[in-house]
Write an enzyme that holds these catalytic residues in place. Structure first.
Site, mmCIF file in Angstrom:
data_model
loop_
_atom_site.group_PDB
_atom_site.id
_atom_site.type_symbol
_atom_site.label_atom_id
_atom_site.label_comp_id
_atom_site.label_asym_id
_atom_site.label_seq_id
_atom_site.Cartn_x
_atom_site.Cartn_y
_atom_site.Cartn_z
ATOM 1 N N LYS A 153 0.857 -1.295 -0.243
ATOM 2 C CA LYS A 153 0.075 0.074 0.062
ATOM 3 C C LYS A 153 0.928 1.269 0.173
ATOM 4 O O LYS A 153 2.060 1.088 0.722
ATOM 5 C CB LYS A 153 -0.907 0.228 1.281
ATOM 6 C CG LYS A 153 -1.803 -1.180 1.415
ATOM 7 C CD LYS A 153 -2.909 -1.166 0.345
ATOM 8 C CE LYS A 153 -3.695 -2.482 0.475
ATOM 9 N NZ LYS A 153 -5.144 -2.356 -0.172
ATOM 10 N N LYS A 155 -2.501 1.297 -2.535
ATOM 11 C CA LYS A 155 -2.887 0.603 -3.663
ATOM 12 C C LYS A 155 -2.338 0.994 -4.946
ATOM 13 O O LYS A 155 -1.811 -0.053 -5.667
ATOM 14 C CB LYS A 155 -4.592 0.852 -3.774
ATOM 15 C CG LYS A 155 -5.131 0.256 -2.692
ATOM 16 C CD LYS A 155 -6.464 0.430 -2.690
ATOM 17 C CE LYS A 155 -7.438 -0.372 -3.504
ATOM 18 N NZ LYS A 155 -8.111 -1.464 -2.659
ATOM 19 N N ASP A 181 -2.166 -5.063 -5.972
ATOM 20 C CA ASP A 181 -3.693 -4.636 -5.850
ATOM 21 C C ASP A 181 -4.535 -4.756 -7.102
ATOM 22 O O ASP A 181 -3.817 -4.715 -8.180
ATOM 23 C CB ASP A 181 -3.887 -3.331 -5.135
ATOM 24 C CG ASP A 181 -4.390 -3.435 -3.722
ATOM 25 O OD1 ASP A 181 -5.517 -4.027 -3.659
ATOM 26 O OD2 ASP A 181 -3.974 -2.633 -2.702
ATOM 27 N N GLU A 182 -5.704 -4.848 -6.655
ATOM 28 C CA GLU A 182 -6.657 -5.249 -7.905
ATOM 29 C C GLU A 182 -6.564 -4.127 -8.832
ATOM 30 O O GLU A 182 -6.931 -4.466 -10.140
ATOM 31 C CB GLU A 182 -8.161 -5.379 -7.177
ATOM 32 C CG GLU A 182 -9.042 -4.194 -6.795
ATOM 33 C CD GLU A 182 -8.522 -3.884 -5.356
ATOM 34 O OE1 GLU A 182 -7.562 -4.571 -4.799
ATOM 35 O OE2 GLU A 182 -8.802 -2.920 -4.784
ATOM 36 N N HIS A 271 -8.694 -12.557 -7.794
ATOM 37 C CA HIS A 271 -9.394 -11.298 -6.790
ATOM 38 C C HIS A 271 -10.831 -11.049 -7.312
ATOM 39 O O HIS A 271 -10.986 -11.109 -8.612
ATOM 40 C CB HIS A 271 -8.494 -10.079 -7.053
ATOM 41 C CG HIS A 271 -8.888 -9.049 -6.023
ATOM 42 N ND1 HIS A 271 -10.085 -8.324 -5.978
ATOM 43 C CD2 HIS A 271 -7.951 -8.570 -4.885
ATOM 44 C CE1 HIS A 271 -9.931 -7.349 -4.917
ATOM 45 N NE2 HIS A 271 -8.674 -7.725 -4.183
ATOM 46 N N ARG A 272 -11.603 -10.690 -6.376
ATOM 47 C CA ARG A 272 -13.296 -10.666 -6.752
ATOM 48 C C ARG A 272 -13.584 -9.394 -6.544
ATOM 49 O O ARG A 272 -14.928 -9.004 -6.677
ATOM 50 C CB ARG A 272 -13.787 -11.735 -5.902
ATOM 51 C CG ARG A 272 -13.587 -11.001 -4.434
ATOM 52 C CD ARG A 272 -14.497 -12.087 -3.279
ATOM 53 N NE ARG A 272 -14.323 -11.725 -2.042
ATOM 54 C CZ ARG A 272 -15.033 -12.075 -0.999
ATOM 55 N NH1 ARG A 272 -15.861 -12.804 -1.155
ATOM 56 N NH2 ARG A 272 -14.692 -11.631 0.101
ATOM 57 N N LYS A 311 -12.500 -5.810 7.097
ATOM 58 C CA LYS A 311 -13.106 -4.687 6.734
ATOM 59 C C LYS A 311 -14.334 -4.690 5.805
ATOM 60 O O LYS A 311 -15.173 -3.645 5.503
ATOM 61 C CB LYS A 311 -12.067 -3.569 6.189
ATOM 62 C CG LYS A 311 -11.741 -4.127 4.757
ATOM 63 C CD LYS A 311 -10.613 -3.136 4.202
ATOM 64 C CE LYS A 311 -10.045 -3.488 2.798
ATOM 65 N NZ LYS A 311 -9.036 -2.970 2.288
ATOM 66 N N SER A 355 -8.760 -11.996 3.610
ATOM 67 C CA SER A 355 -8.098 -10.838 3.118
ATOM 68 C C SER A 355 -9.232 -9.629 3.404
ATOM 69 O O SER A 355 -10.429 -9.833 3.322
ATOM 70 C CB SER A 355 -7.878 -10.837 1.530
ATOM 71 O OG SER A 355 -7.211 -9.613 1.381
ATOM 72 N N GLY A 356 -8.532 -8.524 3.853
ATOM 73 C CA GLY A 356 -9.613 -7.374 3.951
ATOM 74 C C GLY A 356 -9.559 -6.878 5.380
ATOM 75 O O GLY A 356 -10.229 -7.327 6.042
ATOM 76 N N VAL A 378 -2.485 -9.691 4.366
ATOM 77 C CA VAL A 378 -2.493 -8.399 5.148
ATOM 78 C C VAL A 378 -1.878 -7.306 4.442
ATOM 79 O O VAL A 378 -0.577 -7.445 4.085
ATOM 80 C CB VAL A 378 -1.836 -8.987 6.649
ATOM 81 C CG1 VAL A 378 -2.067 -7.713 7.538
ATOM 82 C CG2 VAL A 378 -2.123 -10.070 7.093
HETATM 83 C C1 CAP Z 1 -6.795 -5.745 1.101
HETATM 84 C C2 CAP Z 1 -7.054 -5.540 -0.187
HETATM 85 C C3 CAP Z 1 -8.250 -6.477 -0.986
HETATM 86 C C4 CAP Z 1 -9.468 -6.774 -0.386
HETATM 87 C C5 CAP Z 1 -10.545 -7.438 -1.286
HETATM 88 C C6 CAP Z 1 -7.533 -4.316 -0.219
HETATM 89 O O1 CAP Z 1 -6.090 -4.923 1.703
HETATM 90 O O2 CAP Z 1 -6.057 -5.653 -0.797
HETATM 91 O O3 CAP Z 1 -8.571 -5.963 -2.385
HETATM 92 O O4 CAP Z 1 -9.165 -7.921 0.878
HETATM 93 O O5 CAP Z 1 -11.689 -7.898 -0.708
HETATM 94 O O6 CAP Z 1 -7.015 -3.517 -1.247
HETATM 95 O O7 CAP Z 1 -8.459 -3.791 0.409
HETATM 96 P P1 CAP Z 1 -5.939 -4.915 3.340
HETATM 97 P P2 CAP Z 1 -11.897 -9.238 -0.536
HETATM 98 O O8 CAP Z 1 -5.161 -6.063 3.703
HETATM 99 O O9 CAP Z 1 -5.181 -3.526 3.552
HETATM 100 O O10 CAP Z 1 -7.308 -4.747 4.041
HETATM 101 O O11 CAP Z 1 -10.851 -10.244 -0.091
HETATM 102 O O12 CAP Z 1 -12.976 -9.295 0.515
HETATM 103 O O13 CAP Z 1 -12.328 -9.893 -1.641
HETATM 104 MG MG MG Z 2 -6.794 -4.874 -3.000
#
Ligand code: CAP
Ligand code: MG
Length: 432
Positions: A153, A155, A181-182, A271-272, A311, A355-356, A378
């Site tokens: 991060k 992102k 990141d996505e 990633h979703r 989160k 994750s998240g 994480v």
């Molecule tokens: C997590 C994350 C993921 C989320 C997506 C983010 O970061 O990389 O995109 O986990 O949600 O950018 O938020 P943090 P999910 O560890 O900083 O929270 O896994 O529920 O699909």
């Molecule tokens: Mg992400």
């Protein structure tokens, strides 16, 4: 009334039928009953339409009509689709049928595709995970503990050099996988090829310095022709995984990517992002369970399933049911979460990713709920550490060690500075 012809409560589903479980709220204002709404859904998703048409009843056409065979008082509707409705090996086509026009029908106020029981013949027409859960663990040389991933991060916004530097720090701190990141792909400030080159340089360096296997989940999300080029680039640079945003790219691109990774022996981290646009409402859309099992059948090796305590949205019953469908051969199901029995024999298990919003203080809960066959990701919970990303990574690894030794985090923290700092900052607080 033509829709009524699609109801047959005496029908016994055949072995080769695809069974779809829907939750339906009929449009009562228009005087529509659940029976009529269910019939409309079965018609529109198979051979029918709003108007009568004698061709529909021709023997060879009617043979494949969908059949509503069960309606519950809670609004759950079971529909059986004869196999010939579908083109094997074509997931977009299957979704165009069972998850297509029906979502916009005026006959329903809300409709949710909850789950599907997949006939063997359809399952077999897809490749399934290339590496699968055990293959991912073998690739990383890890068994009997969760694999730890970390997304740098911010992102987006860092240069490729800065990104690789963060990667180096968290790998050095003990993390196994660095994850893009996505929304990071090939932007002006961080070009894809440069990032891959620098990641791999950092990986080689850190592997030499600290030992163990390190790898990156490199985001190749892009138009399908570009995905192909990027997968090849990652493979040529001897990184075992790519990451794909499977919802924004779509099933067609994912199937294509699965073909390509098969040629190179890579795994796909799914990633979703965007799933909650249609999975979040419990009354309308498509369940995450459905998305997760579809992704496994097409062939992702890892997929995000949620955290319960982090989160993002997703309660315990739902997240554990999804995890089962990602990881087990015959998921047991959960009475509190409506779903159909499945038999994934022949489809490799995939790795659930939690994750998240995770940080060290939440890890005991995560390992307790998910077990060791898991990737824990994480991001903020590492980079937000008061002493920076490397210390943050160390705190996560220390939390994992405490769990393994059956020691409380607080006890372990007495002799582990990084974990102590993390607990001081976040304690065991949920982040949702
Ligand atoms: C997590 C994350 C993921 C989320 C997506 C983010 O970061 O990389 O995109 O986990 O949600 O950018 O938020 P943090 P999910 O560890 O900083 O929270 O896994 O529920 O699909
Ligand atoms: Mg992400």
């Amino acid at each position: 009334m033509i829709y009524d012809d699609f109801i047959n409560l005496k029908y016994e589903p055949k072995k080769d039928d695809l069974i779809a479980l829907f939750y339906i709220e009929p449009n009562k204002k228009k005087g529509i009953s659940i029976r009529r709404a269910a019939g409309a859904v079965a018609a529109e998703s198979s051979v029918g339409t709003w108007a009568d048409n004698p061709m529909i009843k021709k023997k060879h056409v009617w043979r494949i009509s969908a059949k509503v065979y069960k309606i519950t008082k809670e609004g759950y509707v079971y529909i059986a689709y004869p196999l010939d409705n579908f083109e094997p090996g074509n997931m977009p086509q299957i979704y165009s049928a069972i998850a297509g026009n029906i979502f916009g029908m005026k006959a329903v106020n809300n409709i949710r595709l909850v789950d599907v029981k997949w006939p063997k013949k359809l399952l077999k027409s897809f490749k399934g995970p290339n590496l699968g859960l055990r293959g991912v663990q073998r690739t990383m040389g890890i068994r009997n503990r969760p694999i730890i991933a970390c997304v740098p991060k911010p992102k987006v916004g860092l240069t490729a050099k800065e990104q690789a530097n963060v990667a180096y720090n968290v790998w050095y701190g003990g993390v196994d996988l660095v994850k893009d990141d996505e929304n990071l792909t090939n932007q002006r400030f961080d070009k894809f090829k440069e990032r891959v080159d620098l990641y791999m340089k950092a990986r080689d360096k850190v592997e030499k310095e600290v030992g163990g296997r390190k790898a990156a989940l490199i985001n190749v999300t892009s138009p399908a022709n570009e995905i192909e080029k990027r997968i090849k680039y990652v493979a040529e640079h001897s990184n075992p995984f790519v990451m794909i945003d499977i919802i924004t790219t779509g099933w067609s691109a994912l199937q294509y990517a699965r073909e390509i990774v098969g040629d190179y022996g890579l795994g796909i981290h799914a990633h979703r992002a965007m799933h909650a646009a249609f999975t979040r409402s419990k009354r309308h859309g498509i369940s995450m369970l459905m998305i997760a099992e579809t992704a496994r059948i097409i062939g992702v090796d890892n997929i995000h399933v949620g955290t319960i305590v982090g989160k993002l949205e997703g309660g315990k019953t739902e997240v554990t049911t999804i995890t089962e469908h990602v990881r087990e051969v015959k998921p047991k199901g959960n009475k509190k979460y409506p779903c159909l029995s499945d038999d994934f024999t022949g489809v490799k298990p995939a790795t659930p990713v939690s994750s998240g919003g995770l940080h060290p203080g939440l890890l005991p809960y995560i390992v307790d709920v998910f077990g060791n066959d898991l990737i824990i990701q994480v991001g903020g919970g590492i980079h937000g550490h008061p002493k920076g990303s490397m210390a943050g990574a160390m705190a996560v690894i220390q939390a994992l060690e405490a769990i393994k030794n059956n020691t409380s985090l607080e006890e372990y923290a007495k002799s582990h500075e990084e974990l102590k700092e993390a607990l001081k900052k976040w304690g065991r607080k949920r982040t949702g």
